[in-house]
Design an enzyme around this catalytic site. Structure first.
Site, PDB file in Angstrom:
ATOM      1  CG  HIS A 109      -2.369  11.428  -3.775  1.00 15.51           C
ATOM      2  ND1 HIS A 109      -2.675  11.100  -5.067  1.00 15.51           N
ATOM      3  CD2 HIS A 109      -2.260  10.263  -3.108  1.00 15.51           C
ATOM      4  CE1 HIS A 109      -2.761   9.782  -5.168  1.00 15.51           C
ATOM      5  NE2 HIS A 109      -2.507   9.252  -3.996  1.00 15.51           N
ATOM      6  CE1 TYR A 142      14.513 -15.626 -10.097  1.00 13.13           C
ATOM      7  CE2 TYR A 142      13.245 -17.116 -11.489  1.00 13.13           C
ATOM      8  CZ  TYR A 142      13.762 -15.858 -11.245  1.00 13.13           C
ATOM      9  OH  TYR A 142      13.541 -14.844 -12.129  1.00 13.13           O
ATOM     10  CG  PHE A 169      -7.870   3.536  -4.878  1.00 14.10           C
ATOM     11  CD1 PHE A 169      -8.604   4.399  -4.089  1.00 14.10           C
ATOM     12  CD2 PHE A 169      -6.517   3.412  -4.631  1.00 14.10           C
ATOM     13  CE1 PHE A 169      -8.002   5.135  -3.065  1.00 14.10           C
ATOM     14  CE2 PHE A 169      -5.906   4.139  -3.601  1.00 14.10           C
ATOM     15  CZ  PHE A 169      -6.655   4.990  -2.819  1.00 14.10           C
ATOM     16  CG  ASP A 170      -4.782   6.531  -5.669  1.00 20.50           C
ATOM     17  OD1 ASP A 170      -4.902   5.309  -5.517  1.00 20.50           O
ATOM     18  OD2 ASP A 170      -4.087   7.237  -4.918  1.00 20.50           O
ATOM     19  CE  LYS A 198      -5.295  -1.372   0.023  1.00 18.25           C
ATOM     20  NZ  LYS A 198      -4.220  -1.270  -0.961  1.00 18.25           N
ATOM     21  CB  ALA A 220      -8.280  -3.707  -2.332  1.00 23.51           C
ATOM     22  CG  ASP A 248      -9.525  -2.818  -7.129  1.00 20.14           C
ATOM     23  OD1 ASP A 248      -9.111  -3.537  -6.198  1.00 20.14           O
ATOM     24  OD2 ASP A 248      -9.099  -1.675  -7.316  1.00 20.14           O
TER      25      ASP A 248
HETATM   26  N1  F0G Z   1      -7.364  -0.979  -5.452  1.00 21.95           N
HETATM   27  C1  F0G Z   1      -7.873  -0.430  -4.346  1.00 21.95           C
HETATM   28  C2  F0G Z   1      -9.351  -0.394  -4.158  1.00 21.95           C
HETATM   29  C3  F0G Z   1      -7.024   0.104  -3.386  1.00 21.95           C
HETATM   30  O1  F0G Z   1      -7.541   0.651  -2.298  1.00 21.95           O
HETATM   31  C4  F0G Z   1      -5.630   0.039  -3.593  1.00 21.95           C
HETATM   32  C5  F0G Z   1      -4.701   0.604  -2.621  1.00 21.95           C
HETATM   33  C6  F0G Z   1      -5.140  -0.549  -4.753  1.00 21.95           C
HETATM   34  C7  F0G Z   1      -6.042  -1.053  -5.659  1.00 21.95           C
HETATM   35  C8  F0G Z   1      -3.669  -0.645  -5.049  1.00 21.95           C
HETATM   36  O2  F0G Z   1      -3.041  -1.561  -4.224  1.00 21.95           O
HETATM   37  O3  F0G Z   1      -1.436  -0.271  -2.817  1.00 21.95           O
HETATM   38  O4  F0G Z   1      -1.241  -2.725  -3.067  1.00 21.95           O
HETATM   39  O5  F0G Z   1      -0.676  -1.251  -4.944  1.00 21.95           O
HETATM   40  N2  F0G Z   1      -5.055   1.369  -1.716  1.00 21.95           N
HETATM   41  C9  F0G Z   1      -4.220   1.890  -0.674  1.00 21.95           C
HETATM   42  C10 F0G Z   1      -5.050   2.807   0.151  1.00 21.95           C
HETATM   43  C11 F0G Z   1      -2.940   2.484  -1.120  1.00 21.95           C
HETATM   44  O6  F0G Z   1      -4.471   3.504   1.000  1.00 21.95           O
HETATM   45  O7  F0G Z   1      -6.274   2.825   0.010  1.00 21.95           O
HETATM   46  P1  F0G Z   1      -1.524  -1.427  -3.743  1.00 21.95           P
END
Ligand code: F0G
Length: 458
Positions: free
Chosen positions: A450, A72, A124-125, A258, A217, A215
Protein backbone atom coordinates in the site's frame (compact mmCIF):
# COMPACT_ATOMS: atom_id res chain seq x y z
CA UNK A 1 -26.63 16.54 17.95
CA UNK A 2 -23.58 14.45 18.90
CA UNK A 3 -21.59 15.82 21.85
CA UNK A 4 -18.21 17.46 21.23
CA UNK A 5 -16.03 17.72 24.31
CA UNK A 6 -14.20 21.00 24.98
CA UNK A 7 -10.51 20.32 24.41
CA UNK A 8 -8.53 20.10 27.69
CA UNK A 9 -5.90 22.46 26.17
CA UNK A 10 -5.75 25.70 24.27
CA UNK A 11 -3.79 26.48 21.13
CA UNK A 12 -0.47 28.32 21.43
CA UNK A 13 1.18 27.60 18.07
CA UNK A 14 -0.65 27.18 14.75
CA UNK A 15 0.31 25.48 11.50
CA UNK A 16 -1.46 26.94 8.44
CA UNK A 17 -3.29 24.50 6.14
CA UNK A 18 -4.87 25.23 2.75
CA UNK A 19 -7.49 23.63 0.52
CA UNK A 20 -6.07 23.68 -3.02
CA UNK A 21 -8.53 23.97 -5.94
CA UNK A 22 -10.44 20.97 -7.35
CA UNK A 23 -8.38 21.16 -10.58
CA UNK A 24 -5.13 21.06 -8.58
CA UNK A 25 -6.42 18.10 -6.59
CA UNK A 26 -7.22 16.18 -9.77
CA UNK A 27 -3.69 16.72 -11.05
CA UNK A 28 -2.09 15.91 -7.69
CA UNK A 29 -3.86 12.57 -7.24
CA UNK A 30 -3.20 11.50 -10.84
CA UNK A 31 0.49 12.32 -10.42
CA UNK A 32 0.45 10.30 -7.21
CA UNK A 33 -0.69 7.23 -9.18
CA UNK A 34 -3.96 7.33 -7.18
CA UNK A 35 -2.03 6.35 -4.08
CA UNK A 36 -2.60 8.87 -1.28
CA UNK A 37 0.78 7.95 0.23
CA UNK A 38 2.40 9.61 -2.79
CA UNK A 39 0.58 12.94 -2.33
CA UNK A 40 2.51 15.97 -1.16
CA UNK A 41 1.43 17.22 2.28
CA UNK A 42 1.18 20.77 0.93
CA UNK A 43 -1.69 19.62 -1.32
CA UNK A 44 -3.68 18.16 1.59
CA UNK A 45 -6.21 20.07 3.69
CA UNK A 46 -7.07 17.59 6.43
CA UNK A 47 -4.66 14.72 6.85
CA UNK A 48 -6.15 11.62 8.47
CA UNK A 49 -3.71 9.20 6.89
CA UNK A 50 -2.45 8.20 10.30
CA UNK A 51 -2.44 9.08 13.97
CA UNK A 52 1.19 7.94 14.05
CA UNK A 53 3.76 10.62 14.79
CA UNK A 54 1.24 13.28 13.78
CA UNK A 55 0.15 14.40 17.25
CA UNK A 56 0.83 17.84 18.72
CA UNK A 57 3.38 17.81 21.52
CA UNK A 58 2.63 19.78 24.66
CA UNK A 59 4.62 22.70 26.08
CA UNK A 60 6.04 20.23 28.62
CA UNK A 61 7.31 17.96 25.86
CA UNK A 62 8.81 20.87 23.94
CA UNK A 63 10.62 22.04 27.03
CA UNK A 64 11.78 18.49 27.75
CA UNK A 65 13.43 18.49 24.29
CA UNK A 66 15.76 21.22 25.53
CA UNK A 67 16.89 18.93 28.33
CA UNK A 68 17.95 16.28 25.82
CA UNK A 69 21.33 14.74 26.61
CA UNK A 70 23.02 13.75 23.35
CA UNK A 71 25.73 11.58 24.92
CA UNK A 72 26.28 8.47 22.83
CA UNK A 73 26.07 6.14 25.83
CA UNK A 74 24.35 6.41 29.21
CA UNK A 75 22.65 9.74 28.54
CA UNK A 76 20.50 11.33 31.26
CA UNK A 77 17.62 11.26 28.76
CA UNK A 78 17.85 7.47 28.65
CA UNK A 79 17.55 7.21 32.43
CA UNK A 80 14.56 9.57 32.51
CA UNK A 81 12.85 7.38 29.90
CA UNK A 82 13.85 4.22 31.77
CA UNK A 83 12.19 5.51 34.92
CA UNK A 84 8.92 6.20 33.07
CA UNK A 85 8.99 2.85 31.24
CA UNK A 86 9.62 0.92 34.46
CA UNK A 87 6.94 2.85 36.31
CA UNK A 88 4.24 2.24 33.70
CA UNK A 89 5.11 -1.12 32.14
CA UNK A 90 7.15 -2.86 34.81
CA UNK A 91 9.41 -5.11 32.71
CA UNK A 92 12.98 -5.95 33.72
CA UNK A 93 14.67 -4.77 30.52
CA UNK A 94 13.86 -2.22 27.86
CA UNK A 95 15.30 -0.74 24.67
CA UNK A 96 14.36 2.47 22.90
CA UNK A 97 13.91 2.06 19.13
CA UNK A 98 13.26 4.59 16.41
CA UNK A 99 9.74 3.26 15.69
CA UNK A 100 7.47 0.39 16.55
CA UNK A 101 8.52 -1.61 13.50
CA UNK A 102 12.16 -1.40 14.56
CA UNK A 103 11.18 -3.07 17.83
CA UNK A 104 9.22 -5.68 15.84
CA UNK A 105 12.17 -6.24 13.54
CA UNK A 106 14.72 -6.95 16.27
CA UNK A 107 12.26 -9.13 18.16
CA UNK A 108 11.43 -11.10 15.00
CA UNK A 109 15.13 -11.39 14.16
CA UNK A 110 15.68 -13.19 17.44
CA UNK A 111 12.48 -15.23 17.89
CA UNK A 112 10.97 -15.91 14.45
CA UNK A 113 12.40 -18.86 12.50
CA UNK A 114 11.29 -20.03 9.03
CA UNK A 115 8.08 -22.06 9.23
CA UNK A 116 7.10 -20.93 12.72
CA UNK A 117 3.70 -19.41 13.56
CA UNK A 118 2.85 -16.24 15.50
CA UNK A 119 -0.80 -15.90 16.58
CA UNK A 120 -2.42 -12.62 17.58
CA UNK A 121 -5.91 -11.14 17.65
CA UNK A 122 -4.84 -9.26 14.49
CA UNK A 123 -1.33 -8.27 13.51
CA UNK A 124 -0.87 -4.79 12.13
CA UNK A 125 0.74 -4.58 8.68
CA UNK A 126 4.30 -3.93 9.86
CA UNK A 127 4.17 -6.75 12.42
CA UNK A 128 2.65 -9.06 9.83
CA UNK A 129 5.40 -8.12 7.34
CA UNK A 130 8.24 -8.41 9.87
CA UNK A 131 7.11 -11.95 10.71
CA UNK A 132 6.76 -12.91 7.03
CA UNK A 133 10.14 -11.34 6.22
CA UNK A 134 11.74 -13.86 8.65
CA UNK A 135 9.84 -16.76 7.10
CA UNK A 136 7.21 -16.95 9.84
CA UNK A 137 3.43 -17.13 9.53
CA UNK A 138 1.36 -14.42 11.23
CA UNK A 139 -2.09 -15.69 12.21
CA UNK A 140 -5.14 -13.61 13.18
CA UNK A 141 -7.56 -15.15 15.69
CA UNK A 142 -9.80 -12.27 16.74
CA UNK A 143 -13.39 -13.02 17.86
CA UNK A 144 -16.00 -13.38 15.07
CA UNK A 145 -17.85 -10.24 16.24
CA UNK A 146 -14.91 -8.20 14.89
CA UNK A 147 -16.03 -8.99 11.33
CA UNK A 148 -19.55 -7.69 11.81
CA UNK A 149 -19.37 -3.88 11.55
CA UNK A 150 -22.77 -3.43 13.23
CA UNK A 151 -22.06 -5.65 16.24
CA UNK A 152 -21.80 -3.53 19.41
CA UNK A 153 -19.60 -5.92 21.42
CA UNK A 154 -17.68 -3.67 23.87
CA UNK A 155 -14.36 -5.46 23.27
CA UNK A 156 -14.32 -6.40 19.61
CA UNK A 157 -10.52 -6.62 19.72
CA UNK A 158 -10.66 -9.71 21.94
CA UNK A 159 -8.85 -12.89 20.99
CA UNK A 160 -11.06 -15.90 20.30
CA UNK A 161 -9.76 -18.20 23.03
CA UNK A 162 -11.28 -21.34 21.51
CA UNK A 163 -9.66 -20.61 18.15
CA UNK A 164 -6.36 -19.85 19.87
CA UNK A 165 -6.34 -23.09 21.84
CA UNK A 166 -7.27 -25.13 18.77
CA UNK A 167 -4.60 -23.36 16.75
CA UNK A 168 -1.88 -24.06 19.32
CA UNK A 169 -2.93 -27.72 19.54
CA UNK A 170 -2.90 -28.08 15.76
CA UNK A 171 0.37 -26.24 15.17
CA UNK A 172 2.25 -27.54 18.19
CA UNK A 173 3.56 -25.12 20.80
CA UNK A 174 7.15 -25.93 19.76
CA UNK A 175 6.37 -24.13 16.47
CA UNK A 176 5.11 -20.99 18.20
CA UNK A 177 8.08 -18.99 19.55
CA UNK A 178 5.81 -16.21 20.81
CA UNK A 179 2.17 -15.26 20.96
CA UNK A 180 0.92 -11.72 20.64
CA UNK A 181 -2.09 -9.46 21.08
CA UNK A 182 -2.54 -5.97 19.66
CA UNK A 183 -4.13 -3.28 21.88
CA UNK A 184 -6.19 -1.62 20.60
CA UNK A 185 -6.76 -3.75 17.51
CA UNK A 186 -5.80 -1.29 14.80
CA UNK A 187 -6.26 -3.63 11.82
CA UNK A 188 -9.75 -4.51 13.08
CA UNK A 189 -11.19 -1.08 13.72
CA UNK A 190 -9.19 0.28 16.66
CA UNK A 191 -11.25 -1.96 18.93
CA UNK A 192 -10.18 -2.57 22.53
CA UNK A 193 -9.26 -5.82 24.24
CA UNK A 194 -10.71 -6.47 27.71
CA UNK A 195 -8.58 -7.09 30.77
CA UNK A 196 -10.28 -10.43 31.17
CA UNK A 197 -9.27 -11.41 27.65
CA UNK A 198 -5.65 -10.26 28.11
CA UNK A 199 -5.48 -12.31 31.33
CA UNK A 200 -6.97 -15.42 29.71
CA UNK A 201 -4.77 -15.13 26.62
CA UNK A 202 -1.72 -14.90 28.89
CA UNK A 203 -2.82 -17.94 30.89
CA UNK A 204 -3.38 -19.92 27.71
CA UNK A 205 -0.04 -18.99 26.13
CA UNK A 206 1.75 -19.69 29.40
CA UNK A 207 0.10 -23.08 29.82
CA UNK A 208 1.96 -24.03 26.61
CA UNK A 209 5.16 -22.20 27.65
CA UNK A 210 4.70 -19.66 24.86
CA UNK A 211 6.04 -16.19 25.72
CA UNK A 212 3.35 -13.51 25.46
CA UNK A 213 4.07 -10.13 23.86
CA UNK A 214 1.71 -7.17 23.63
CA UNK A 215 1.77 -4.84 20.62
CA UNK A 216 1.09 -1.79 22.75
CA UNK A 217 0.86 1.09 20.25
CA UNK A 218 -2.49 2.28 21.68
CA UNK A 219 -2.34 0.81 25.15
CA UNK A 220 -3.53 4.01 26.89
CA UNK A 221 -6.70 4.21 24.81
CA UNK A 222 -7.22 0.52 25.50
CA UNK A 223 -6.82 1.16 29.24
CA UNK A 224 -9.43 3.91 29.11
CA UNK A 225 -11.90 1.68 27.22
CA UNK A 226 -11.43 -0.88 30.00
CA UNK A 227 -12.21 1.82 32.56
CA UNK A 228 -15.37 2.84 30.69
CA UNK A 229 -16.64 -0.61 29.73
CA UNK A 230 -15.32 -3.40 31.93
CA UNK A 231 -16.96 -4.09 35.30
CA UNK A 232 -14.62 -3.44 38.23
CA UNK A 233 -12.42 -0.82 36.55
CA UNK A 234 -14.50 2.37 36.78
CA UNK A 235 -12.63 3.61 39.84
CA UNK A 236 -9.14 2.73 38.62
CA UNK A 237 -6.87 5.25 36.90
CA UNK A 238 -5.61 4.58 33.37
CA UNK A 239 -2.07 4.05 34.68
CA UNK A 240 -3.26 1.45 37.19
CA UNK A 241 -5.14 -0.35 34.44
CA UNK A 242 -2.11 -0.20 32.14
CA UNK A 243 0.11 -1.67 34.88
CA UNK A 244 -2.28 -4.58 35.26
CA UNK A 245 -2.46 -5.18 31.49
CA UNK A 246 1.32 -5.46 31.21
CA UNK A 247 1.68 -7.53 34.38
CA UNK A 248 0.30 -10.52 32.44
CA UNK A 249 2.81 -10.26 29.57
CA UNK A 250 6.43 -11.30 29.09
CA UNK A 251 7.20 -8.26 27.02
CA UNK A 252 5.87 -5.69 24.60
CA UNK A 253 6.79 -3.79 21.49
CA UNK A 254 5.35 -0.39 20.96
CA UNK A 255 5.24 2.46 18.53
CA UNK A 256 5.55 5.52 20.78
CA UNK A 257 4.24 7.65 17.91
CA UNK A 258 0.68 6.97 19.05
CA UNK A 259 -0.15 7.00 22.76
CA UNK A 260 3.18 8.49 23.86
CA UNK A 261 2.29 11.48 21.61
CA UNK A 262 5.75 11.91 20.09
CA UNK A 263 6.68 12.43 16.45
CA UNK A 264 9.19 9.59 16.48
CA UNK A 265 10.08 6.70 18.79
CA UNK A 266 9.39 3.15 19.86
CA UNK A 267 10.00 0.74 22.70
CA UNK A 268 10.75 -2.91 23.29
CA UNK A 269 10.67 -4.34 26.80
CA UNK A 270 10.81 -7.87 28.18
CA UNK A 271 11.82 -10.01 31.13
CA UNK A 272 13.99 -12.77 29.61
CA UNK A 273 17.71 -11.91 30.03
CA UNK A 274 18.88 -14.20 27.19
CA UNK A 275 16.42 -12.71 24.69
CA UNK A 276 17.33 -9.24 25.90
CA UNK A 277 21.00 -9.91 25.20
CA UNK A 278 20.19 -10.97 21.63
CA UNK A 279 17.78 -8.12 20.84
CA UNK A 280 20.34 -5.66 22.23
CA UNK A 281 22.91 -6.99 19.77
CA UNK A 282 20.40 -6.69 16.92
CA UNK A 283 19.63 -3.13 18.02
CA UNK A 284 23.31 -2.17 18.03
CA UNK A 285 23.75 -3.71 14.59
CA UNK A 286 20.77 -2.00 12.97
CA UNK A 287 19.61 0.94 15.05
CA UNK A 288 22.16 2.32 17.48
CA UNK A 289 23.50 1.84 20.97
CA UNK A 290 21.19 0.45 23.65
CA UNK A 291 20.77 3.80 25.41
CA UNK A 292 19.37 5.65 22.37
CA UNK A 293 18.18 3.05 19.82
CA UNK A 294 18.29 5.23 16.73
CA UNK A 295 16.77 8.29 18.41
CA UNK A 296 18.25 11.59 19.53
CA UNK A 297 18.56 12.06 23.29
CA UNK A 298 15.89 14.76 23.14
CA UNK A 299 13.43 12.31 21.56
CA UNK A 300 13.78 10.08 24.62
CA UNK A 301 12.90 13.02 26.86
CA UNK A 302 9.82 13.94 24.82
CA UNK A 303 8.74 10.29 25.06
CA UNK A 304 9.26 10.12 28.82
CA UNK A 305 6.90 13.08 29.27
CA UNK A 306 4.45 11.96 26.56
CA UNK A 307 3.98 8.52 28.10
CA UNK A 308 2.33 10.18 31.10
CA UNK A 309 0.36 12.73 29.06
CA UNK A 310 -1.10 9.90 26.97
CA UNK A 311 -2.42 8.34 30.19
CA UNK A 312 -3.98 11.55 31.52
CA UNK A 313 -7.63 10.96 32.24
CA UNK A 314 -8.97 14.31 30.95
CA UNK A 315 -7.00 13.87 27.77
CA UNK A 316 -8.27 10.30 27.23
CA UNK A 317 -11.88 11.32 27.90
CA UNK A 318 -11.55 14.07 25.27
CA UNK A 319 -9.77 11.76 22.86
CA UNK A 320 -12.39 9.01 22.90
CA UNK A 321 -15.28 11.51 22.79
CA UNK A 322 -13.78 13.10 19.70
CA UNK A 323 -13.99 9.88 17.67
CA UNK A 324 -17.44 9.19 19.13
CA UNK A 325 -18.55 12.66 17.95
CA UNK A 326 -17.35 12.04 14.41
CA UNK A 327 -19.04 8.64 14.40
CA UNK A 328 -22.27 10.36 15.45
CA UNK A 329 -22.10 12.81 12.53
CA UNK A 330 -21.55 9.98 10.04
CA UNK A 331 -24.27 7.79 11.53
CA UNK A 332 -26.76 10.68 11.15
CA UNK A 333 -26.07 10.57 7.40
CA UNK A 334 -26.39 6.80 7.20
CA UNK A 335 -22.70 6.29 6.47
CA UNK A 336 -21.64 2.77 7.46
CA UNK A 337 -18.70 2.41 9.83
CA UNK A 338 -17.31 -0.09 12.26
CA UNK A 339 -19.35 0.21 15.43
CA UNK A 340 -18.73 1.07 18.15
CA UNK A 341 -16.10 3.61 17.04
CA UNK A 342 -12.52 2.86 18.06
CA UNK A 343 -10.22 5.14 20.02
CA UNK A 344 -7.90 6.57 17.42
CA UNK A 345 -9.91 6.33 14.23
CA UNK A 346 -13.19 5.84 12.44
CA UNK A 347 -13.25 2.95 9.99
CA UNK A 348 -15.63 3.48 7.11
CA UNK A 349 -17.16 0.30 5.75
CA UNK A 350 -16.17 0.92 2.14
CA UNK A 351 -17.30 -2.56 1.11
CA UNK A 352 -20.85 -1.72 2.20
CA UNK A 353 -20.76 1.86 0.87
CA UNK A 354 -19.56 0.74 -2.57
CA UNK A 355 -21.07 -2.75 -2.96
CA UNK A 356 -20.74 -2.58 -6.74
CA UNK A 357 -16.90 -2.56 -6.54
CA UNK A 358 -15.41 -6.06 -5.98
CA UNK A 359 -12.43 -6.79 -3.64
CA UNK A 360 -10.02 -7.02 -6.56
CA UNK A 361 -10.92 -3.48 -7.69
CA UNK A 362 -10.26 -1.99 -4.26
CA UNK A 363 -13.42 -0.25 -2.99
CA UNK A 364 -11.48 1.28 -0.06
CA UNK A 365 -8.89 2.79 -2.34
CA UNK A 366 -11.67 4.18 -4.57
CA UNK A 367 -13.26 5.89 -1.56
CA UNK A 368 -9.94 7.27 -0.30
CA UNK A 369 -9.23 8.77 -3.75
CA UNK A 370 -12.71 10.32 -3.84
CA UNK A 371 -12.27 11.87 -0.39
CA UNK A 372 -9.18 13.65 -1.62
CA UNK A 373 -10.91 14.86 -4.77
CA UNK A 374 -13.99 16.04 -2.85
CA UNK A 375 -12.45 17.70 0.17
CA UNK A 376 -8.66 17.57 0.09
CA UNK A 377 -8.92 14.93 2.81
CA UNK A 378 -6.36 12.13 3.06
CA UNK A 379 -7.41 8.81 4.58
CA UNK A 380 -5.95 5.33 4.44
CA UNK A 381 -7.32 2.18 2.82
CA UNK A 382 -7.25 -0.84 5.12
CA UNK A 383 -8.51 -3.55 2.85
CA UNK A 384 -7.37 -5.52 -0.16
CA UNK A 385 -4.61 -3.12 -1.19
CA UNK A 386 -3.04 -3.56 2.23
CA UNK A 387 -3.85 -7.16 3.07
CA UNK A 388 -4.80 -9.30 0.05
CA UNK A 389 -2.02 -11.83 -0.56
CA UNK A 390 -1.52 -15.13 -2.34
CA UNK A 391 -1.97 -18.16 -0.08
CA UNK A 392 1.53 -19.61 0.49
CA UNK A 393 0.21 -23.16 -0.05
CA UNK A 394 -2.22 -22.75 -2.98
CA UNK A 395 -1.12 -19.44 -4.55
CA UNK A 396 -4.76 -18.36 -4.63
CA UNK A 397 -5.55 -14.73 -3.71
CA UNK A 398 -6.83 -14.37 -0.13
CA UNK A 399 -8.89 -11.21 0.42
CA UNK A 400 -9.54 -9.61 3.82
CA UNK A 401 -13.08 -9.92 5.11
CA UNK A 402 -13.63 -6.19 5.40
CA UNK A 403 -12.82 -3.38 2.98
CA UNK A 404 -12.23 -0.35 5.18
CA UNK A 405 -11.08 3.24 4.97
CA UNK A 406 -9.54 4.54 8.14
CA UNK A 407 -9.95 8.12 9.24
CA UNK A 408 -7.19 8.31 11.83
CA UNK A 409 -7.39 11.29 14.13
CA UNK A 410 -4.02 12.83 15.03
CA UNK A 411 -3.78 13.60 18.74
CA UNK A 412 -4.58 17.17 19.87
CA UNK A 413 -4.45 18.47 16.27
CA UNK A 414 -7.87 18.99 14.67
CA UNK A 415 -10.89 20.83 16.08
CA UNK A 416 -14.64 20.29 15.91
CA UNK A 417 -15.01 22.35 12.72
CA UNK A 418 -12.48 20.15 10.93
CA UNK A 419 -14.54 17.10 11.83
CA UNK A 420 -17.76 18.83 10.72
CA UNK A 421 -16.17 19.64 7.35
CA UNK A 422 -15.05 16.05 6.98
CA UNK A 423 -18.53 14.71 7.71
CA UNK A 424 -20.05 17.13 5.15
CA UNK A 425 -17.55 16.06 2.48
CA UNK A 426 -18.35 12.40 3.07
CA UNK A 427 -22.06 13.20 2.89
CA UNK A 428 -21.55 14.61 -0.62
CA UNK A 429 -19.61 11.54 -1.75
CA UNK A 430 -22.28 9.18 -0.48
CA UNK A 431 -24.89 10.94 -2.65
CA UNK A 432 -23.01 9.84 -5.76
CA UNK A 433 -21.56 6.55 -4.45
CA UNK A 434 -23.00 4.42 -7.26
CA UNK A 435 -20.98 6.41 -9.84
CA UNK A 436 -17.63 5.61 -8.22
CA UNK A 437 -15.37 3.12 -10.03
CA UNK A 438 -12.56 0.87 -8.78
CA UNK A 439 -8.86 0.81 -9.58
CA UNK A 440 -6.23 -1.61 -10.78
CA UNK A 441 -2.54 -1.87 -9.97
CA UNK A 442 0.01 -0.58 -12.44
CA UNK A 443 2.77 -1.41 -9.92
CA UNK A 444 2.76 -3.31 -6.62
CA UNK A 445 5.71 -4.51 -4.49
CA UNK A 446 5.51 -7.84 -2.67
CA UNK A 447 5.41 -6.65 0.96
CA UNK A 448 3.70 -3.57 2.44
CA UNK A 449 2.46 -2.71 -1.01
CA UNK A 450 0.00 0.00 0.00
CA UNK A 451 2.89 2.40 0.63
CA UNK A 452 4.30 2.45 -2.89
CA UNK A 453 1.74 0.82 -5.22
CA UNK A 454 0.46 2.81 -8.19
CA UNK A 455 -2.98 2.54 -9.75
CA UNK A 456 -5.07 3.32 -12.78
CA UNK A 457 -8.77 4.21 -12.47
CA UNK A 458 -11.14 1.77 -14.15
N1 F0G B 1 1.68 -1.83 15.75
C1 F0G B 1 0.54 -1.17 15.54
C2 F0G B 1 -0.72 -1.65 16.17
C3 F0G B 1 0.54 -0.04 14.73
O1 F0G B 1 -0.60 0.61 14.52
C4 F0G B 1 1.75 0.40 14.16
C5 F0G B 1 1.80 1.57 13.29
C6 F0G B 1 2.92 -0.31 14.41
C7 F0G B 1 2.84 -1.42 15.22
C8 F0G B 1 4.25 0.08 13.84
O2 F0G B 1 4.73 1.24 14.42
O3 F0G B 1 4.81 2.97 12.62
O4 F0G B 1 6.09 3.24 14.72
O5 F0G B 1 6.79 1.58 13.06
N2 F0G B 1 0.78 2.09 12.81
C9 F0G B 1 0.74 3.29 12.02
C10 F0G B 1 -0.67 3.50 11.61
C11 F0G B 1 1.70 3.35 10.90
O6 F0G B 1 -0.90 4.39 10.77
O7 F0G B 1 -1.57 2.84 12.13
P1 F0G B 1 5.64 2.31 13.65
Amino acid sequence: MPYYPPEPFRIKVVEPIKLVSPAERRIAIAEAGYNVFALKAKDIFIDLLTDSGTGAMSQHQWSALMEGDESYAGARSYFRLKEAVEDIFGFKYFLPTHQGRAAENILAAVLVKPGCHIPSNMHFDTTDANIRARGGRPVNLVIEEAFDPANLHPFKGNMDLKKLKAYIEETGSQNIPMGMITVTNNAGGGQPVSMENIRSVATLYHSYNIPFFIDAARYAENAYFIKLREPGYADKTPIEIAREMFSYADGFCMSAKKDAIVNIGGLLALNDPAVFQKVSNELILREGFVSYGGLAGRDLDAMAVGLYEGLDEDYLAYRLSQTAYLAGLLREQGIGLIEPPGGHAIYLDAGALLPHIPHGEFPGQALAVEMYLEGGIRACEIGSVMFAHPDPDTGEMVYPRLELVRLAIPRRVYTQSHLDYLAQSLGKIIQRASELRGLKFTYAPELLRHFTARFERL
